[in-house]
Write a protein that holds these residues in place. Sequence first.
Motif, PDB file in Angstrom:
ATOM      1  N   GLY A  77       0.789  -1.220   0.000  1.00 29.14           N
ATOM      2  CA  GLY A  77       0.000   0.000   0.000  1.00 29.14           C
ATOM      3  C   GLY A  77       0.819   1.266   0.000  1.00 29.14           C
ATOM      4  O   GLY A  77       0.268   2.366  -0.087  1.00 29.14           O
ATOM      5  N   SER A  78       2.153   1.152   0.069  1.00 28.75           N
ATOM      6  CA  SER A  78       3.013   2.329   0.111  1.00 28.75           C
ATOM      7  C   SER A  78       3.677   2.554  -1.235  1.00 28.75           C
ATOM      8  O   SER A  78       3.936   1.610  -1.986  1.00 28.75           O
ATOM      9  CB  SER A  78       4.084   2.174   1.191  1.00 28.75           C
ATOM     10  N   SER A  79       3.972   3.824  -1.531  1.00 28.35           N
ATOM     11  CA  SER A  79       4.805   4.149  -2.680  1.00 28.35           C
ATOM     12  C   SER A  79       6.268   3.947  -2.292  1.00 28.35           C
ATOM     13  O   SER A  79       6.577   3.497  -1.184  1.00 28.35           O
ATOM     14  CB  SER A  79       4.542   5.584  -3.117  1.00 28.35           C
ATOM     15  N   THR A 123      25.039   3.939  -9.945  1.00 31.54           N
ATOM     16  CA  THR A 123      26.107   4.934  -9.861  1.00 31.54           C
ATOM     17  C   THR A 123      26.352   5.532 -11.241  1.00 31.54           C
ATOM     18  O   THR A 123      26.090   4.880 -12.264  1.00 31.54           O
ATOM     19  CB  THR A 123      27.398   4.295  -9.334  1.00 31.54           C
ATOM     20  N   PRO A 124      26.812   6.759 -11.310  1.00 29.02           N
ATOM     21  CA  PRO A 124      27.006   7.413 -12.613  1.00 29.02           C
ATOM     22  C   PRO A 124      27.961   6.630 -13.507  1.00 29.02           C
ATOM     23  O   PRO A 124      28.881   5.950 -13.037  1.00 29.02           O
ATOM     24  CB  PRO A 124      27.587   8.785 -12.245  1.00 29.02           C
ATOM     25  N   ALA A 125      27.758   6.774 -14.817  1.00 29.75           N
ATOM     26  CA  ALA A 125      28.603   6.056 -15.781  1.00 29.75           C
ATOM     27  C   ALA A 125      30.049   6.505 -15.707  1.00 29.75           C
ATOM     28  O   ALA A 125      30.966   5.760 -16.076  1.00 29.75           O
ATOM     29  CB  ALA A 125      28.057   6.264 -17.188  1.00 29.75           C
ATOM     30  N   THR A 126      30.270   7.729 -15.207  1.00 29.59           N
ATOM     31  CA  THR A 126      31.648   8.228 -15.109  1.00 29.59           C
ATOM     32  C   THR A 126      32.431   7.569 -13.991  1.00 29.59           C
ATOM     33  O   THR A 126      33.656   7.553 -14.010  1.00 29.59           O
ATOM     34  CB  THR A 126      31.630   9.752 -14.888  1.00 29.59           C
ATOM     35  N   THR A 127      31.694   7.051 -13.006  1.00 25.60           N
ATOM     36  CA  THR A 127      32.358   6.351 -11.896  1.00 25.60           C
ATOM     37  C   THR A 127      31.657   5.023 -11.661  1.00 25.60           C
ATOM     38  O   THR A 127      31.033   4.814 -10.613  1.00 25.60           O
ATOM     39  CB  THR A 127      32.311   7.200 -10.613  1.00 25.60           C
ATOM     40  N   PRO A 128      31.687   4.131 -12.648  1.00 22.44           N
ATOM     41  CA  PRO A 128      30.915   2.889 -12.508  1.00 22.44           C
ATOM     42  C   PRO A 128      31.457   2.008 -11.393  1.00 22.44           C
ATOM     43  O   PRO A 128      32.657   1.884 -11.202  1.00 22.44           O
ATOM     44  CB  PRO A 128      31.070   2.228 -13.881  1.00 22.44           C
ATOM     45  N   ALA A 129      30.544   1.436 -10.654  1.00 19.41           N
ATOM     46  CA  ALA A 129      30.886   0.464  -9.624  1.00 19.41           C
ATOM     47  C   ALA A 129      29.782  -0.579  -9.635  1.00 19.41           C
ATOM     48  O   ALA A 129      28.650  -0.292  -9.241  1.00 19.41           O
ATOM     49  CB  ALA A 129      30.998   1.124  -8.257  1.00 19.41           C
ATOM     50  N   LEU A 130      30.093  -1.777 -10.085  1.00 24.41           N
ATOM     51  CA  LEU A 130      29.067  -2.782 -10.297  1.00 24.41           C
ATOM     52  C   LEU A 130      28.472  -3.311  -9.003  1.00 24.41           C
ATOM     53  O   LEU A 130      27.445  -3.980  -9.023  1.00 24.41           O
ATOM     54  CB  LEU A 130      29.638  -3.941 -11.115  1.00 24.41           C
ATOM     55  N   ASN A 131      29.100  -3.017  -7.874  1.00 24.13           N
ATOM     56  CA  ASN A 131      28.561  -3.507  -6.599  1.00 24.13           C
ATOM     57  C   ASN A 131      27.991  -2.377  -5.750  1.00 24.13           C
ATOM     58  O   ASN A 131      27.761  -2.549  -4.552  1.00 24.13           O
ATOM     59  CB  ASN A 131      29.642  -4.245  -5.813  1.00 24.13           C
ATOM     60  N   GLU A 132      27.752  -1.188  -6.325  1.00 28.08           N
ATOM     61  CA  GLU A 132      27.260  -0.050  -5.562  1.00 28.08           C
ATOM     62  C   GLU A 132      25.945   0.474  -6.125  1.00 28.08           C
ATOM     63  O   GLU A 132      25.657   0.297  -7.321  1.00 28.08           O
ATOM     64  CB  GLU A 132      28.310   1.070  -5.544  1.00 28.08           C
ATOM     65  N   GLU A 133      25.159   1.125  -5.256  1.00 31.39           N
ATOM     66  CA  GLU A 133      23.863   1.693  -5.648  1.00 31.39           C
ATOM     67  C   GLU A 133      23.606   2.939  -4.812  1.00 31.39           C
ATOM     68  O   GLU A 133      23.934   2.984  -3.615  1.00 31.39           O
ATOM     69  CB  GLU A 133      22.731   0.675  -5.425  1.00 31.39           C
ATOM     70  N   ILE A 134      22.992   3.947  -5.454  1.00 27.51           N
ATOM     71  CA  ILE A 134      22.609   5.169  -4.751  1.00 27.51           C
ATOM     72  C   ILE A 134      21.184   5.000  -4.242  1.00 27.51           C
ATOM     73  O   ILE A 134      20.271   4.665  -5.010  1.00 27.51           O
ATOM     74  CB  ILE A 134      22.698   6.390  -5.685  1.00 27.51           C
ATOM     75  N   VAL A 135      20.990   5.215  -2.958  1.00 26.64           N
ATOM     76  CA  VAL A 135      19.673   5.095  -2.326  1.00 26.64           C
ATOM     77  C   VAL A 135      19.286   6.477  -1.816  1.00 26.64           C
ATOM     78  O   VAL A 135      19.978   7.046  -0.957  1.00 26.64           O
ATOM     79  CB  VAL A 135      19.689   4.074  -1.171  1.00 26.64           C
ATOM     80  N   SER A 136      18.188   7.025  -2.336  1.00 26.28           N
ATOM     81  CA  SER A 136      17.785   8.389  -1.974  1.00 26.28           C
ATOM     82  C   SER A 136      16.398   8.402  -1.353  1.00 26.28           C
ATOM     83  O   SER A 136      15.600   7.466  -1.510  1.00 26.28           O
ATOM     84  CB  SER A 136      17.819   9.305  -3.199  1.00 26.28           C
ATOM     85  N   ALA A 137      16.093   9.494  -0.640  1.00 29.17           N
ATOM     86  CA  ALA A 137      14.834   9.632   0.090  1.00 29.17           C
ATOM     87  C   ALA A 137      13.652   9.674  -0.866  1.00 29.17           C
ATOM     88  O   ALA A 137      13.707  10.311  -1.928  1.00 29.17           O
ATOM     89  CB  ALA A 137      14.873  10.896   0.950  1.00 29.17           C
ATOM     90  N   GLY A 138      12.559   9.027  -0.477  1.00 29.67           N
ATOM     91  CA  GLY A 138      11.315   9.047  -1.246  1.00 29.67           C
ATOM     92  C   GLY A 138      10.163   9.490  -0.374  1.00 29.67           C
ATOM     93  O   GLY A 138      10.170  10.583   0.190  1.00 29.67           O
ATOM     94  N   VAL A 139       9.187   8.613  -0.213  1.00 28.33           N
ATOM     95  CA  VAL A 139       8.038   8.888   0.649  1.00 28.33           C
ATOM     96  C   VAL A 139       8.436   8.639   2.106  1.00 28.33           C
ATOM     97  O   VAL A 139       9.129   7.654   2.398  1.00 28.33           O
ATOM     98  CB  VAL A 139       6.847   7.997   0.256  1.00 28.33           C
TER      99      VAL A 139
END
Length: 846
Positions: A200-202, A210-226
């Motif tokens: 029931g949540s968004s 991660t940006p293509a200029t600094t690729p890291a296959l084991n990393e992810e950017i997690v940003s605030a949402g709801v």
Amino acid sequence: MGRFVSLAALGCILLSCAFLASCGHSQTTNVIVNPVPTSISLTSSSAVGLNVSLEVGKTLGFTATARNPRNQVINETFSFLSSNPAVVTIAGNGAACAGTWDSLTNPQVCTPGTVGTAQLTATAQNVSSAPITVYVHARITSIAVSKVPGQAPTLSNVCLSKGAPAGPESWLYQATAMNGSNDITSSVGPFSWQGVNPTGSSAIVNLTSTPATTPALNEEIVSAGVPGLGMIFASASGLNSQTVSVETCPVQTISIAAAGNPATSLLVNTGTSTTLNATVTDVLGITLTGVPLTWSTSNPISTTASGSTSTVYGSLGTATAAAVGAADVTASCTPPTCNGGIKPSLPIYPASPISFTVRGTSAPASPAVYASTTACTTANPTNAICNATIVPITKSSTTSTFSAGSPVALPASPNSILFDPRGTNAYLGVASTHFGQNGAMVFSGSAASQFTSAFGTVLAVSPDSTSVIFSDTVDTPNQIFVCNNCSTTSRTITSLLIPGATAAAFSPDSLKAYIVAASNLYIYSKVDALQKISLAAQAFDAAFIGNGMFGYLAGGDAAGAASFPVCFDPNSGAALGSVATPPGAMMVRALPDGNSILALAPPDVETITASIGGSPSLNVSGCPAPRDFYTLANSVSPGLNLGQGAFIPTQLMISGDGSTAYILGKTPPPNTAPLPFVITFNIGNQTTSVISLSGTAVPLSASISPAGDFLFVGADDGTVHVVDTASGADLQQISFPIGQSPLCFGPGNPPTVVPKTVLGISAVSQNGSNATYSYVVNSGPALAIGETVVIAGMQDGGNDGTYTILSLGTGTFTVTNNSGVTTTSAQNGSGTVPITCNPDLVAVKP
């Protein structure tokens, strides 16, 4: 037989060829065999972009697709190529092996190879796909997810703010793959990342690569949402990591204001709309925009409420004045759509709602009224066949009178009736399941349907009209049934073993329901487990103030009443608050000013007004104490004696504009009987009076019109009385004749009365205007003076008829009958005393 062509046919062929040759190039068709594709793509369900992670010895299918200049898929025969066959081989059907296939044309066995990388391509007609890099690695035994160290600090170490000055905050997470105690992350290649949100949540957090200029296959950017608490995890080669909690800073405070108007109480005309701005802050004190708040109204017939997200405010609401009345409108952060995933739930409410008083610019619409009866089960001592109905009461024009319409047969005999707040459906309860034969009913205005999976008395319907609570106190074990999407065949029903529940109320946002059962308060929630709160005294009723932050109980505390916050944590300490009212509070109702409750404690009535204060601080959620900073102070008006002595209330109704309360009751034991009048209480003027019905009829059930101009009272004389609330005059008495609009009827066509007592008549003697009948009781209880008796089948038709019993003798009863004839022989007449089908269930459609 030989083959030959006639001269005539040959001539036709030559002429046809000559004709076609003269048609020009427009008739030429160019057929291109095996067109060269414009592009070729190579894909796999496990690919992360153009990268794939594959364990040594495992296989994976790849699909090649060719397209023409119009981007249409075309058929092609593909060749597949691996840049490093020692690491990956790929067969002619696109199946890849992290090692070596036994056959490239009919691959069956994949022999493990070495750790490394290889690039795979698909080719057709010298056109090649973009390469996909396959990372071949040892077996992964575990994956861990953690924050990348050394990041720039955020406003909080525990949550990401959606409203930070530079935009939604983010953290960088990394995945680590292990083979036993060995870190093999560098050989694994790409990881897949996924967020998990409460149902029931968004998206509580957003995931981006991660940006293509600094690729890291084991990393992810997690940003605030709801705002709320979400989960993330990483995957590689079919193995998932444990989930990791990531929180977008929760909502802490909400405040509502009418656009361009600082007042919190508005007087508006029907047909107008008011824009409401909701200002929202999170636990860091940051102002948020675009928050999915829930907009609620206490009276959707008078004032509707809707909302949407905003790029300027937390949320924008619209309050539309639909009809005369009063309502309070509030906006809440209601899980799971807002502050979802946090346990226990964290609903946030404004300290004050916006209240509306709606005045009409034209005469109010004529109300639709419905009457039914409980007589088939409560006044049927012989258990005779009895069919209950619900009868509409309407009037055809503003100048006509009310009349009973065509009855709608009910599948079972009801014991209660309650409309949803929008007036779309009425719900009728039944006293017992009767071994699975009976069940609750849904009435739409023209038909009634039954479902046997819920039964008992209907206690409450949620403000959003989706949930209904029934309480069965007859069958063993006692149960509560919470019916969701109850008006549809796709309804879901939750049964709760709650004994002796007698009252319930939903919070304005429909998140929780307080269920009262003797000295216990049960809290049902859409997101939390059922909770049981032991009370210091018996409770009788429950209601919520309009802002939604607190519920109130009639009883539950030695002081007379109690309060309880909707947002609480049982681990934070006791949340039950004591409210000092005159002892004996029996009923509570919310008033449309948003912060007040009317409490009925016979012989007194008083108003409880909530004052909510407190200052927020950083990293503290916006709940009442003891969980967090909001505080509650209750002021109770001096009790007004209603002037009727001690009584037991059976109904407490508040008019749509919140100005007047109407009370029905009964005398205390041992001689319990309905009060012979309706008690009125003018809330503003603090005055009281009574309404008596014509013919000394006794009120049994009542309901107020949405505009508050009429009170409809079902009485013991078998009629519904229409009372003008301005004057208190009993304008009209609506009856329910057996042949036209019966509230209950027996078998047969036309309908017959339902017998309570059946008599055999053997003789009759006439004495002036009275007739005395000799009888025996064939079934049912003994006769009583004042009962109605229907006599039929007498030798002389003048002795038949419907009469009121004036007196009783030994084996005789006397009635007024001017047409009676003395006769003492050859009698085969019968008498029937029908059950009294009084309209003791009356409900006005909102």
